[in-house]
Design an enzyme around this catalytic site. Structure first.
Site, mmCIF file in Angstrom:
data_model
loop_
_atom_site.group_PDB
_atom_site.id
_atom_site.type_symbol
_atom_site.label_atom_id
_atom_site.label_comp_id
_atom_site.label_asym_id
_atom_site.label_seq_id
_atom_site.Cartn_x
_atom_site.Cartn_y
_atom_site.Cartn_z
ATOM 1 N N ASP A 83 0.704 -1.074 0.151
ATOM 2 C CA ASP A 83 0.035 -0.026 0.085
ATOM 3 C C ASP A 83 1.053 1.132 -0.008
ATOM 4 O O ASP A 83 1.918 1.285 0.400
ATOM 5 C CB ASP A 83 -0.889 -0.004 1.227
ATOM 6 N N ASP A 105 2.489 5.346 -5.378
ATOM 7 C CA ASP A 105 1.871 6.580 -5.012
ATOM 8 C C ASP A 105 2.859 7.840 -5.353
ATOM 9 O O ASP A 105 3.671 8.172 -4.528
ATOM 10 C CB ASP A 105 1.516 6.558 -3.419
ATOM 11 N N GLU A 135 -1.941 6.301 -8.310
ATOM 12 C CA GLU A 135 -2.761 7.457 -7.700
ATOM 13 C C GLU A 135 -2.865 8.791 -8.406
ATOM 14 O O GLU A 135 -1.769 9.249 -8.819
ATOM 15 C CB GLU A 135 -2.444 7.601 -6.156
ATOM 16 N N HIS A 182 -8.269 9.997 4.658
ATOM 17 C CA HIS A 182 -7.587 9.000 5.121
ATOM 18 C C HIS A 182 -7.798 9.301 6.544
ATOM 19 O O HIS A 182 -7.567 10.488 7.343
ATOM 20 C CB HIS A 182 -6.106 8.989 4.880
ATOM 21 N N GLY A 183 -8.223 8.263 7.466
ATOM 22 C CA GLY A 183 -8.612 8.328 9.154
ATOM 23 C C GLY A 183 -10.079 8.670 9.001
ATOM 24 O O GLY A 183 -10.855 8.429 8.019
ATOM 25 N N GLY A 211 -9.276 5.529 1.975
ATOM 26 C CA GLY A 211 -10.098 6.354 3.106
ATOM 27 C C GLY A 211 -11.437 5.923 3.301
ATOM 28 O O GLY A 211 -12.357 6.694 3.491
ATOM 29 N N THR A 235 -7.808 2.488 9.442
ATOM 30 C CA THR A 235 -8.276 3.319 10.659
ATOM 31 C C THR A 235 -9.521 2.559 11.563
ATOM 32 O O THR A 235 -9.404 2.324 12.615
ATOM 33 C CB THR A 235 -8.563 4.493 10.666
HETATM 34 P P1 13P Z 1 -8.715 4.820 6.265
HETATM 35 O O1 13P Z 1 -7.590 4.635 7.372
HETATM 36 O O2 13P Z 1 -9.592 6.090 6.231
HETATM 37 O O3 13P Z 1 -9.554 3.586 6.186
HETATM 38 O O4 13P Z 1 -7.947 4.560 4.896
HETATM 39 C C1 13P Z 1 -7.020 3.556 4.548
HETATM 40 C C2 13P Z 1 -6.300 3.681 3.279
HETATM 41 O O5 13P Z 1 -6.705 4.456 2.346
HETATM 42 C C3 13P Z 1 -5.205 2.851 3.436
HETATM 43 O O6 13P Z 1 -4.493 3.093 2.128
#
Ligand code: 13P
Length: 287
Positions: A83, A105, A135, A182-183, A211, A235
């Site tokens: 990732d 990325d 991306e 993200h988060g 995200g 997250t």
């Molecule tokens: P979240 O933490 O918002 O789920 O995002 C995870 C993500 O996009 C990992 O690449």
């Protein structure tokens, strides 16, 4: 059985489903995600390992553990995916360790540089039978973000540029920015399905939603309906496990703490439950 993401994402997109990509960084997350996929009827699943977790585990350790837990199960399609990686040397290392797909990325780079490096990664990965996610655009960072930082600004993916990018680089899947963060969200999410529709019209390859955590389920389903075939979750899965661990700790007196093995089991169980629910949601099995 380890596989790259190509077949699973193409099938998912055709069937208007999405494959969950869950971040893993220890035994509990790998085992929890594997149990979830197995219980969901051998559903395809992606174990996503981010560059930032290299302090928790090496890529060889992730590969060995994944093999030990799932590698001998011929019915369970698992992709082992790197990732968010911006370092071509680490991408090579992931492939050497047996990762089946990688994300380059280059979203922080100027467009031309992103194209140049993503194309080079595609050439290197495709020669080894691995798939590549690129991306374009960028996500803002919300609360408790692991992937993003305070400096990250939201920049929606431009549909025309996305089409050009896919053609120029040869990526197998494209991560887009349409309002997720993200988060966890600081305010109310505003997911731009209108932009996603245009991107999906312009590029026919499977699209990726980063995200996923905290995104309303109705929005996730609308994204899947409009070309998203891979959804990244980090997250929320981690928070489910930490909450479960807190629950076990809260039940024991301060001077008589629970055994570490029971915290590990609570963590696995929480990851399993949360990941299974999302796998089923993404496959349209919860409505
Ligand atoms: P979240 O933490 O918002 O789920 O995002 C995870 C993500 O996009 C990992 O690449």
């Amino acid at each position: 059985m380890l596989t790259n993401i190509n077949d699973m994402l193409r099938d998912a997109k055709r069937e208007r489903k999405a494959v969950g990509a869950f971040n893993v960084y220890n035994f509990d997350t790998i085992r929890g995600v594997a149990m979830a996929a197995k219980e969901a009827g051998d559903a395809p699943v992606i174990m996503a390992f981010g560059q930032k977790y290299l302090t928790n585990m090496s890529m060889k350790e992730v590969r060995s553990l994944t093999d030990a837990i799932t590698g001998t199960d011929p019915d369970l399609p698992i992709a082992l995916h790197l990732d968010h990686c911006s370092d071509p040397d680490l991408i090579r290392e992931a492939m050497d360790a047996g990762f089946t797909s990688v994300m380059f990325d280059g979203s922080r780079l100027p467009y031309e540089e992103n194209v140049r490096l993503t194309k080079a990664v595609c050439q290197m990965a495709h020669a080894r039978g691995r798939s590549v996610e690129g991306e374009l655009g960028s996500l803002a960072a919300g609360r408790s973000s692991e992937e993003g930082g305070a400096e990250d600004r939201e920049r929606y993916t431009d549909p025309d540029q996305a089409a050009e990018f896919v053609k120029a680089t040869g990526v197998d899947a494209l991560a887009v920015s349409i309002g997720t963060v993200h988060g966890m969200y600081q305010g109310t999410p505003n997911i731009r399905i209108d932009i996603l529709k245009e991107i999906n019209e312009a590029c026919r390859i499977p699209l990726v939603l980063h995200g996923g955590s905290g995104t309303p389920e109705k929005d996730l389903l609308a994204c899947i309906e409009n070309g998203i075939a891979k959804i990244n979750m980090n997250t929320e899965i981690s928070q489910a496990a930490v909450k479960a661990i807190r629950g076990v700790l809260a039940e024991s007196p301060e001077n008589d703490p629970p055994h570490l093995s029971s915290l590990s089991l609570a963590s696995q169980e929480a990851v399993r439950g949360a990941a299974k629910r999302y796998i089923q949601l993404f496959r349209g099995e919860l409505q």
